[in-house]
Design an enzyme around this catalytic site. Structure first.
Site, mmCIF file in Angstrom:
data_model
loop_
_atom_site.group_PDB
_atom_site.id
_atom_site.type_symbol
_atom_site.label_atom_id
_atom_site.label_comp_id
_atom_site.label_asym_id
_atom_site.label_seq_id
_atom_site.Cartn_x
_atom_site.Cartn_y
_atom_site.Cartn_z
ATOM 1 N N ARG A 114 0.885 -1.179 0.000
ATOM 2 C CA ARG A 114 0.000 0.000 0.000
ATOM 3 C C ARG A 114 0.912 1.215 0.000
ATOM 4 O O ARG A 114 1.729 1.380 0.909
ATOM 5 C CB ARG A 114 -0.899 0.005 1.235
ATOM 6 C CG ARG A 114 -1.539 1.348 1.490
ATOM 7 C CD ARG A 114 -2.636 1.295 2.518
ATOM 8 N NE ARG A 114 -3.804 0.619 1.997
ATOM 9 C CZ ARG A 114 -5.004 0.670 2.569
ATOM 10 N NH1 ARG A 114 -5.190 1.370 3.677
ATOM 11 N NH2 ARG A 114 -6.026 0.021 2.044
ATOM 12 N N HIS A 123 -7.507 0.931 -6.219
ATOM 13 C CA HIS A 123 -7.677 0.035 -5.063
ATOM 14 C C HIS A 123 -8.421 -1.219 -5.543
ATOM 15 O O HIS A 123 -9.583 -1.447 -5.191
ATOM 16 C CB HIS A 123 -8.469 0.770 -3.983
ATOM 17 C CG HIS A 123 -8.400 0.150 -2.625
ATOM 18 N ND1 HIS A 123 -7.616 -0.952 -2.324
ATOM 19 C CD2 HIS A 123 -9.035 0.474 -1.455
ATOM 20 C CE1 HIS A 123 -7.769 -1.263 -1.037
ATOM 21 N NE2 HIS A 123 -8.623 -0.425 -0.499
ATOM 22 N N GLN A 165 -10.213 -3.942 -3.172
ATOM 23 C CA GLN A 165 -11.458 -3.469 -2.582
ATOM 24 C C GLN A 165 -12.610 -3.583 -3.574
ATOM 25 O O GLN A 165 -13.707 -4.038 -3.223
ATOM 26 C CB GLN A 165 -11.307 -2.010 -2.135
ATOM 27 C CG GLN A 165 -12.571 -1.445 -1.513
ATOM 28 C CD GLN A 165 -12.902 -2.055 -0.169
ATOM 29 O OE1 GLN A 165 -12.092 -2.012 0.733
ATOM 30 N NE2 GLN A 165 -14.092 -2.632 -0.033
ATOM 31 N N ASP A 183 -17.171 7.197 -1.021
ATOM 32 C CA ASP A 183 -15.913 7.073 -0.276
ATOM 33 C C ASP A 183 -15.641 8.439 0.352
ATOM 34 O O ASP A 183 -16.304 9.437 0.027
ATOM 35 C CB ASP A 183 -14.793 6.662 -1.246
ATOM 36 C CG ASP A 183 -13.478 6.302 -0.552
ATOM 37 O OD1 ASP A 183 -13.466 6.164 0.688
ATOM 38 O OD2 ASP A 183 -12.457 6.187 -1.261
ATOM 39 N N CYS A 189 -16.221 1.513 1.109
ATOM 40 C CA CYS A 189 -15.034 0.697 1.387
ATOM 41 C C CYS A 189 -14.561 0.825 2.829
ATOM 42 O O CYS A 189 -13.871 -0.056 3.329
ATOM 43 C CB CYS A 189 -13.921 1.057 0.423
ATOM 44 S SG CYS A 189 -13.296 2.748 0.559
ATOM 45 N N ARG A 228 -13.387 -8.642 1.809
ATOM 46 C CA ARG A 228 -11.962 -8.399 1.549
ATOM 47 C C ARG A 228 -11.155 -9.664 1.852
ATOM 48 O O ARG A 228 -10.250 -10.039 1.110
ATOM 49 C CB ARG A 228 -11.442 -7.237 2.428
ATOM 50 C CG ARG A 228 -11.987 -5.869 2.100
ATOM 51 C CD ARG A 228 -11.496 -5.371 0.752
ATOM 52 N NE ARG A 228 -10.055 -5.319 0.662
ATOM 53 C CZ ARG A 228 -9.282 -4.322 1.127
ATOM 54 N NH1 ARG A 228 -9.843 -3.284 1.725
ATOM 55 N NH2 ARG A 228 -7.966 -4.344 0.966
HETATM 56 N N1 NVA Z 1 -9.900 6.629 -1.060
HETATM 57 C C1 NVA Z 1 -9.501 6.195 0.254
HETATM 58 C C2 NVA Z 1 -9.722 4.714 0.395
HETATM 59 C C3 NVA Z 1 -9.366 4.165 1.731
HETATM 60 C C4 NVA Z 1 -9.535 2.692 1.827
HETATM 61 C C5 NVA Z 1 -8.047 6.553 0.503
HETATM 62 O O1 NVA Z 1 -7.240 6.391 -0.425
HETATM 63 O O2 NVA Z 1 -7.728 7.008 1.585
HETATM 64 N N1 CP Z 2 -11.045 -0.235 2.756
HETATM 65 C C1 CP Z 2 -9.763 -0.285 3.148
HETATM 66 O O1 CP Z 2 -8.836 -0.507 2.356
HETATM 67 O O2 CP Z 2 -9.591 -0.116 4.476
HETATM 68 P P1 CP Z 2 -8.203 0.075 5.252
HETATM 69 O O3 CP Z 2 -7.662 1.434 4.871
HETATM 70 O O4 CP Z 2 -8.573 -0.028 6.691
HETATM 71 O O5 CP Z 2 -7.263 -1.007 4.824
#
Ligand code: NVA
Ligand code: CP
Length: 315
Positions: A109, A136, A139, A227, A267, A295
């Site tokens: 990530r 992502h 997800q 989101d 998500c 997930r």
């Molecule tokens: N769009 C959000 C998704 C988190 C799972 C982010 O990138 O923070």
């Molecule tokens: N939805 C998701 O990826 O959650 P986290 O940021 O908690 O991993």
């Protein structure tokens, strides 16, 4: 990696939705369904390890990958920038080469999608995208699995995306193009999804439309999803974004404008009172907890195939 545990197959990555074909993705859903119902009991990661590189925070991704790897018989190793030399400037390419000598798969990530691609180029093991600023995909596969669980697997259920044209929106566009379901995205001007993803999907004839009005997006939708307005790394823009996204909250009125049996997905993490009201996310149409659970199942399917040599289609 230890030669005795090296997969006989050439390794594959999952960097974005299109790394699996449509048929492979459908087979992944079937495998994930077996994971969810408990009929799959394989341990194809026996003796194999997953490195998990997290340059951003996570609850779901971290725990679901870690538990999933263990349930498949393997191990998972959480690495944050505070713990590894990558955080002190060791090159991504070197990190990739070294980790691949110890582990059998890497989940990352991070911020720039290019960093994920660079890692994959230099790692001689499968690399999985656990979220970048661009996409992502794990997800969104979990989200489509949730739609199939609740609305059935036969019809291409229309999906409405409300809010920021972010990494989630981009992955939804890829999924709509690959799997053939209608997608309407309602994003404020200046917060559009990635232009390349959108143009590619539309150029292929995918039923993907970008509109400004959330009510237009949700008309006939059987899935309404949103989101956060400020993603990780955009915390400084929170106030500006809150103003720009006024009118884009998914509330009961907006849900009432969708199909009668529409479900709500998010998500997570969610900001109640911003992109969604508590009445919707905690209400009867919400499926967010099953979505979070999925997930685990879809990522186990991905790891079983990429790291554990579980057959997918004819391989
Ligand atoms: N769009 C959000 C998704 C988190 C799972 C982010 O990138 O923070
Ligand atoms: N939805 C998701 O990826 O959650 P986290 O940021 O908690 O991993």
């Amino acid at each position: 990696m230890a030669a005795s545990l090296r997969s006989a197959r050439p390794h594959r990555d999952f960097l974005d939705i299109r790394d699996f074909t449509r048929d492979e993705t459908l087979a992944l859903f079937a495998l994930a369904e077996r994971m969810r119902t408990g009929t799959y009991r394989g341990t194809p990661m026996q003796g194999r390890a997953l490195a998990m590189l997290f340059m951003k925070a996570s609850t779901r991704t971290r725990v679901s990958f870690e538990v999933g790897a263990i349930q498949l018989g393997g191990s998972a190793h959480f690495l944050s920038p505070r713990d590894v030399q990558l955080g002190r400037g060791e090159p991504i390419a070197d990190t990739a080469r070294v980790l691949a000598r110890y582990v059998h798969g890497i989940m990352i990530r991070t911020f720039a999608h290019a960093d994920l691609v660079e890692l994959a180029e230099h790692a001689d093991v499968p690399v999985i995208n656990g979220l970048t600023d661009l996409s992502h995909p794990c997800q969104v596969l979990a989200d489509v699995l949730t739609i199939r669980q609740h609305l059935g697997a036969d019809d291409p259920h229309p999906v409405a995306w409300i809010g920021d044209g972010n990494n989630m929106a981009n992955a939804w566009i890829e999924a709509a193009a690959l799997l053939g379901f209608p997608l309407r995205l309602a994003c404020p001007d200046g917060f559009d999804p990635d232009a390349t993803y959108l143009a590619r999907a539309q150029g292929e004839g995918a039923d993907v439309q970008l509109v400004r009005d959330p009510r237009e997006a949700v008309r006939d939708a059987r899935v309404v999803t949103t989101d956060v307005w400020a993603s990780m790394g955009q915390e400084d823009e929170q106030l500006v974004r809150a103003r720009a996204f006024a009118g884009y909250t998914v509330d009961e009125q907006l849900m009432a404008a969708a199909a009668d049996d529409a479900i709500f997905l998010h998500c997570l993490p969610a900001h109640r009172g911003e992109e969604v009201t508590a009445s919707v996310i905690d209400g009867p149409q919400s499926r967010v907890w099953d979505e979070a659970e999925n997930r685990l199942h879809i990522q186990k399917a991905i790891m079983a195939v990429l790291i554990g040599d579980e057959p997918l289609l004819d391989d």
